[in-house]
Write a protein that holds these residues in place. Structure first.
Motif, PDB file in Angstrom:
ATOM      1  N   ILE A  18      11.671 -33.094  20.090  1.00 54.88           N
ATOM      2  CA  ILE A  18      12.725 -32.952  21.095  1.00 54.88           C
ATOM      3  C   ILE A  18      13.374 -31.592  20.896  1.00 54.88           C
ATOM      4  O   ILE A  18      13.795 -31.250  19.790  1.00 54.88           O
ATOM      5  N   LEU A  19      13.439 -30.814  21.945  1.00 52.75           N
ATOM      6  CA  LEU A  19      14.133 -29.525  21.921  1.00 52.75           C
ATOM      7  C   LEU A  19      15.535 -29.722  22.477  1.00 52.75           C
ATOM      8  O   LEU A  19      15.699 -30.201  23.604  1.00 52.75           O
ATOM      9  N   TYR A  20      16.541 -29.371  21.676  1.00 54.04           N
ATOM     10  CA  TYR A  20      17.928 -29.427  22.152  1.00 54.04           C
ATOM     11  C   TYR A  20      18.406 -28.013  22.449  1.00 54.04           C
ATOM     12  O   TYR A  20      18.294 -27.111  21.611  1.00 54.04           O
ATOM     13  N   VAL A  21      18.981 -27.830  23.638  1.00 59.86           N
ATOM     14  CA  VAL A  21      19.466 -26.527  24.076  1.00 59.86           C
ATOM     15  C   VAL A  21      20.995 -26.616  24.176  1.00 59.86           C
ATOM     16  O   VAL A  21      21.531 -27.322  25.034  1.00 59.86           O
ATOM     17  N   HIS A  22      21.669 -25.914  23.283  1.00 49.94           N
ATOM     18  CA  HIS A  22      23.120 -26.064  23.170  1.00 49.94           C
ATOM     19  C   HIS A  22      23.867 -25.326  24.281  1.00 49.94           C
ATOM     20  O   HIS A  22      23.310 -24.513  25.025  1.00 49.94           O
ATOM     21  N   GLY A  23      25.166 -25.596  24.352  1.00 49.92           N
ATOM     22  CA  GLY A  23      26.013 -25.018  25.384  1.00 49.92           C
ATOM     23  C   GLY A  23      26.637 -23.697  24.981  1.00 49.92           C
ATOM     24  O   GLY A  23      26.398 -23.161  23.884  1.00 49.92           O
ATOM     25  N   PHE A  24      27.466 -23.192  25.877  1.00 53.43           N
ATOM     26  CA  PHE A  24      28.128 -21.907  25.699  1.00 53.43           C
ATOM     27  C   PHE A  24      29.026 -21.940  24.462  1.00 53.43           C
ATOM     28  O   PHE A  24      29.827 -22.856  24.275  1.00 53.43           O
ATOM     29  N   SER A  27      25.980 -23.856  18.947  1.00 49.79           N
ATOM     30  CA  SER A  27      24.841 -23.441  18.134  1.00 49.79           C
ATOM     31  C   SER A  27      23.931 -24.636  17.901  1.00 49.79           C
ATOM     32  O   SER A  27      24.228 -25.765  18.320  1.00 49.79           O
ATOM     33  N   GLY A  28      22.836 -24.384  17.201  1.00 47.69           N
ATOM     34  CA  GLY A  28      21.905 -25.453  16.849  1.00 47.69           C
ATOM     35  C   GLY A  28      22.418 -26.353  15.750  1.00 47.69           C
ATOM     36  O   GLY A  28      21.718 -27.293  15.351  1.00 47.69           O
ATOM     37  N   GLN A  29      23.622 -26.107  15.279  1.00 51.55           N
ATOM     38  CA  GLN A  29      24.243 -26.960  14.262  1.00 51.55           C
ATOM     39  C   GLN A  29      25.402 -27.761  14.861  1.00 51.55           C
ATOM     40  O   GLN A  29      26.324 -28.172  14.148  1.00 51.55           O
ATOM     41  N   SER A  30      25.334 -28.028  16.142  1.00 53.74           N
ATOM     42  CA  SER A  30      26.415 -28.743  16.807  1.00 53.74           C
ATOM     43  C   SER A  30      26.400 -30.228  16.445  1.00 53.74           C
ATOM     44  O   SER A  30      25.430 -30.751  15.888  1.00 53.74           O
ATOM     45  N   GLY A  31      27.475 -30.902  16.806  1.00 56.39           N
ATOM     46  CA  GLY A  31      27.564 -32.327  16.538  1.00 56.39           C
ATOM     47  C   GLY A  31      26.522 -33.125  17.289  1.00 56.39           C
ATOM     48  O   GLY A  31      26.055 -34.168  16.803  1.00 56.39           O
ATOM     49  N   THR A  32      26.118 -32.666  18.471  1.00 57.09           N
ATOM     50  CA  THR A  32      25.101 -33.379  19.240  1.00 57.09           C
ATOM     51  C   THR A  32      23.763 -33.355  18.524  1.00 57.09           C
ATOM     52  O   THR A  32      23.020 -34.336  18.539  1.00 57.09           O
ATOM     53  N   VAL A  33      23.446 -32.239  17.888  1.00 54.38           N
ATOM     54  CA  VAL A  33      22.190 -32.157  17.135  1.00 54.38           C
ATOM     55  C   VAL A  33      22.206 -33.141  15.969  1.00 54.38           C
ATOM     56  O   VAL A  33      21.237 -33.863  15.730  1.00 54.38           O
ATOM     57  N   ALA A  34      23.317 -33.179  15.246  1.00 51.76           N
ATOM     58  CA  ALA A  34      23.435 -34.137  14.139  1.00 51.76           C
ATOM     59  C   ALA A  34      23.314 -35.563  14.650  1.00 51.76           C
ATOM     60  O   ALA A  34      22.684 -36.426  14.009  1.00 51.76           O
ATOM     61  N   ARG A  35      23.895 -35.838  15.818  1.00 52.51           N
ATOM     62  CA  ARG A  35      23.824 -37.173  16.413  1.00 52.51           C
ATOM     63  C   ARG A  35      22.378 -37.528  16.773  1.00 52.51           C
ATOM     64  O   ARG A  35      21.918 -38.652  16.532  1.00 52.51           O
ATOM     65  N   LEU A  36      21.663 -36.590  17.371  1.00 52.69           N
ATOM     66  CA  LEU A  36      20.262 -36.831  17.715  1.00 52.69           C
ATOM     67  C   LEU A  36      19.427 -37.163  16.480  1.00 52.69           C
ATOM     68  O   LEU A  36      18.611 -38.086  16.493  1.00 52.69           O
ATOM     69  N   ARG A  37      19.635 -36.408  15.422  1.00 54.12           N
ATOM     70  CA  ARG A  37      18.859 -36.641  14.200  1.00 54.12           C
ATOM     71  C   ARG A  37      19.213 -37.967  13.549  1.00 54.12           C
ATOM     72  O   ARG A  37      18.362 -38.598  12.921  1.00 54.12           O
ATOM     73  N   GLN A  38      20.451 -38.406  13.711  1.00 53.26           N
ATOM     74  CA  GLN A  38      20.854 -39.680  13.140  1.00 53.26           C
ATOM     75  C   GLN A  38      20.300 -40.847  13.955  1.00 53.26           C
ATOM     76  O   GLN A  38      19.800 -41.829  13.383  1.00 53.26           O
TER      77      GLN A  38
END
Length: 331
Positions: A18-24, A27-38
């Motif tokens: 899954i490729l996550y593309v962050h917002g303005f 970064s790639g260390q956002s809370g949404t990325v951590a949520r996806l991995r969890q």
């Protein structure tokens, strides 16, 4: 304290990227990325830090797509604008900022800006001037170009009904049929992610894997209490059922009173929300429904599904129905 919303679903996107593309400003260390991995521990989540200049960001994203071949792309806000242009992939766009240059001007996102989350290069701030705003306006003009019918059905748009920043649902709906409102703001939190994004992730993974889940039909009358609010434990039951079953919501087809159907859809949007999108059936012939289980308050006669009579001695409450399906273990 244990998070009451977050759960793991190791079967979803197992072994896939899954490729996550962050917002303005993120970064790639956002809370949404951590949520996806969890939530999706068996998926490979790729989340690069994007360059501030949009042309460079798009170049990087196309390189990542070529090397990683993601099974799904999820883009948030500015990332949703970018993700729309990454044709040929299944995509979820959450609050996509298709008019980002206007958003920057309207909400004071010019001048010196701080990144919301840490970046691998250690940079903490950046500057937005008129030239950069013009670059964003130019890249946004590349959205919605040369979309064919196959592409239209590979993209879901999710739009928060309390988003104060971005209002692009109507624009998205001019080009794609799968525009869905969810209860939430511009930034996703655990609740809005689990109740809104995860069901769409599940739909896409089921389609990709040709996965057929047992079907539960739920009569809308069983979900409402006497005050037309959600019946006790009904929302909990729906969330649990979605983990193992394909769930559809059934209501009468009132041809003589079409407003009644609109009222039903409005009620489902309020109390069930995203899981009811595209999964609502209006019929006066429930006995013809082809599925595994039918939860209803009345008696539609002989059915092709196992009938659970809500309100009966056996299934007096939704907790009784939850217990029934818990014992089945997803069968």
């Amino acid at each position: 304290m244990e998070n009451q919303y977050i759960k793991q679903f190791p079967e979803l996107f197992r072994g896939k990227t899954i490729l996550y593309v962050h917002g303005f400003g993120s970064s790639g260390q956002s809370g949404t990325v951590a949520r996806l991995r969890q939530v999706l521990p068996e998926a490979h989540i790729v989340a690069p830090d994007l360059p501030v200049h949009p042309a460079e960001a798009m170049q990087l994203l196309r390189q990542v797509c070529q090397s990683e071949q993601p099974s799904l792309i999820i883009g948030t806000s500015m990332g949703g604008m970018y993700a729309e242009q990454l044709r040929g992939y299944d995509r979820i766009l959450t609050n996509p900022a298709f008019q980002i240059a206007d958003t920057m001007g309207d909400h004071g996102l010019t001048g010196k800006q701080q990144f919301f989350s840490p970046r691998q290069d250690g940079v903490q701030e950046f500057y937005v001037d008129k030239t950069l705003v013009k670059e964003y306006r130019h890249v946004a003009e590349q959205n919605f170009l040369d979309i064919d019918d196959a592409e239209r059905h590979r993209v879901y748009g999710l739009f928060g009904d309390k988003d104060p920043l971005v209002h692009t649902r109507e624009l998205f709906a001019e080009h794609y049929p799968q525009a869905i409102s969810f209860h939430g703001e511009h930034r996703m939190d655990d609740r809005s992610f689990m109740h809104s994004v995860l069901p769409v992730i599940r739909w896409i993974d089921d389609r990709q894997e040709h996965r057929d889940r047992p079907i539960i039909y739920i009569g809308v009358e069983t979900l409402r209490d006497a005050y037309c609010h959600a019946a006790s434990s009904s929302q909990k039951a729906v969330r649990l059922a979605l983990e193992h079953y394909q769930v559809y919501f059934v209501a009468p087809a009132c041809s003589a009173a079409p407003g009644t159907m609109a009222d039903t859809m409005a009620w489902l949007d309020e109390y069930v929300n995203v899981p009811a999108w595209g999964h609502t059936v209006f019929t006066n012939q429930r006995h013809l429904l082809y599925g595994d289980y039918l939860v209803e308050a009345g008696d539609s006669g002989d059915t092709m599904a196992t009938r659970l009579h809500y309100g009966s001695d056996t299934f007096k409450t939704w907790e009784d129905i939850i217990d029934y399906f818990s014992r089945l273990g997803g069968q």
